[in-house]
Design a protein around this motif. Structure first.
Motif, PDB file in Angstrom:
ATOM      1  N   VAL A  20      22.695 -46.737  -8.764  1.00 58.00           N
ATOM      2  CA  VAL A  20      22.002 -47.097  -7.550  1.00 58.00           C
ATOM      3  C   VAL A  20      21.512 -45.997  -7.074  1.00 58.00           C
ATOM      4  O   VAL A  20      20.287 -46.304  -6.219  1.00 58.00           O
ATOM      5  CB  VAL A  20      23.597 -47.736  -6.462  1.00 58.00           C
ATOM      6  N   THR A  21      21.908 -44.783  -6.524  1.00 57.04           N
ATOM      7  CA  THR A  21      21.350 -43.890  -6.173  1.00 57.04           C
ATOM      8  C   THR A  21      19.835 -43.510  -6.776  1.00 57.04           C
ATOM      9  O   THR A  21      18.859 -43.240  -6.098  1.00 57.04           O
ATOM     10  CB  THR A  21      22.134 -42.488  -6.215  1.00 57.04           C
ATOM     11  N   GLU A  22      19.916 -43.594  -8.183  1.00 59.61           N
ATOM     12  CA  GLU A  22      18.642 -43.265  -8.650  1.00 59.61           C
ATOM     13  C   GLU A  22      17.506 -44.311  -8.583  1.00 59.61           C
ATOM     14  O   GLU A  22      16.594 -43.944  -8.150  1.00 59.61           O
ATOM     15  CB  GLU A  22      18.889 -43.160 -10.208  1.00 59.61           C
ATOM     16  N   LYS A  23      18.295 -45.680  -8.512  1.00 61.10           N
ATOM     17  CA  LYS A  23      16.981 -46.731  -8.203  1.00 61.10           C
ATOM     18  C   LYS A  23      16.437 -46.798  -6.867  1.00 61.10           C
ATOM     19  O   LYS A  23      15.463 -46.846  -6.729  1.00 61.10           O
ATOM     20  CB  LYS A  23      17.754 -48.241  -8.491  1.00 61.10           C
ATOM     21  N   LEU A  24      17.485 -46.618  -5.940  1.00 61.31           N
ATOM     22  CA  LEU A  24      17.122 -46.619  -4.604  1.00 61.31           C
ATOM     23  C   LEU A  24      16.262 -45.501  -4.127  1.00 61.31           C
ATOM     24  O   LEU A  24      15.355 -45.523  -3.096  1.00 61.31           O
ATOM     25  CB  LEU A  24      18.168 -46.689  -3.584  1.00 61.31           C
ATOM     26  N   SER A  25      16.309 -44.147  -4.862  1.00 60.87           N
ATOM     27  CA  SER A  25      15.583 -43.062  -4.510  1.00 60.87           C
ATOM     28  C   SER A  25      14.252 -43.275  -4.941  1.00 60.87           C
ATOM     29  O   SER A  25      13.347 -42.456  -4.610  1.00 60.87           O
ATOM     30  CB  SER A  25      16.120 -41.855  -5.440  1.00 60.87           C
ATOM     31  N   GLN A  26      13.964 -44.188  -5.869  1.00 53.76           N
ATOM     32  CA  GLN A  26      12.525 -44.401  -6.450  1.00 53.76           C
ATOM     33  C   GLN A  26      11.529 -45.161  -5.330  1.00 53.76           C
ATOM     34  O   GLN A  26      10.392 -45.047  -5.510  1.00 53.76           O
ATOM     35  CB  GLN A  26      12.588 -45.012  -7.672  1.00 53.76           C
ATOM     36  N   LEU A  27      12.076 -45.811  -4.254  1.00 55.62           N
ATOM     37  CA  LEU A  27      11.238 -46.342  -3.252  1.00 55.62           C
ATOM     38  C   LEU A  27      10.462 -45.282  -2.537  1.00 55.62           C
ATOM     39  O   LEU A  27      10.997 -44.354  -2.148  1.00 55.62           O
ATOM     40  CB  LEU A  27      12.322 -47.013  -2.465  1.00 55.62           C
ATOM     41  N   ALA A  28       9.375 -45.569  -2.430  1.00 58.78           N
ATOM     42  CA  ALA A  28       8.378 -44.836  -1.630  1.00 58.78           C
ATOM     43  C   ALA A  28       9.063 -44.614  -0.184  1.00 58.78           C
ATOM     44  O   ALA A  28       9.319 -45.330   0.329  1.00 58.78           O
ATOM     45  CB  ALA A  28       6.972 -45.346  -1.588  1.00 58.78           C
ATOM     46  N   GLY A  29       9.059 -43.273  -0.019  1.00 58.63           N
ATOM     47  CA  GLY A  29       9.428 -42.764   1.533  1.00 58.63           C
ATOM     48  C   GLY A  29      10.959 -42.419   1.705  1.00 58.63           C
ATOM     49  O   GLY A  29      11.384 -42.145   2.732  1.00 58.63           O
TER      50      GLY A  29
END
Ligand SMILES: [Cu+2]
Length: 70
Positions: A20-29
Motif C-alpha cells: 500500500v505504501t509503495e502504490k500510494l507513493s507513486q501518486l504525483a505530489g
C-alpha cells in the motif's frame, strides 16, 4: 502540503503495509505515506488533494479497498 487520512480494508500483514505504501507513493505530489495497519489507516502527505476514487485507482489490481478519505 496537506494530510489526508485513508481508511483501507484488507491490510493484514507487513507485506500489505509495504504494498500500500509503495502504490500510494507513486501518486504525483505524494511526499509521505504512513500506514497504521492495526487501525486500517494510511496518512498521506500530499501537495495535491485526491479523491477516494483516485486512491482506489492507485490500488487497482490489489485486494485493498479504500472505504473513506478525510
Ligand atoms: Cu499482507
Amino acid at each position: 502540503m496537506m494530510k489526508q487520512i485513508l481508511t483501507i480494508e484488507n491490510m493484514s500483514c507487513d507485506h500489505c503495509v509495504a504494498r500500500v505504501t509503495e502504490k500510494l507513493s507513486q501518486l504525483a505530489g505524494v511526499e509521505q505515506v504512513v500506514v497504521d495497519r492495526e487501525k486500517g489507516e494510511a496518512g498521506v502527505s500530499t501537495a495535491e488533494a485526491y479523491t477516494q476514487e483516485d486512491y482506489q485507482d492507485a490500488l487497482a489490481k490489489t485486494i485493498y479497498k479504500v472505504s473513506a478519505v478525510s
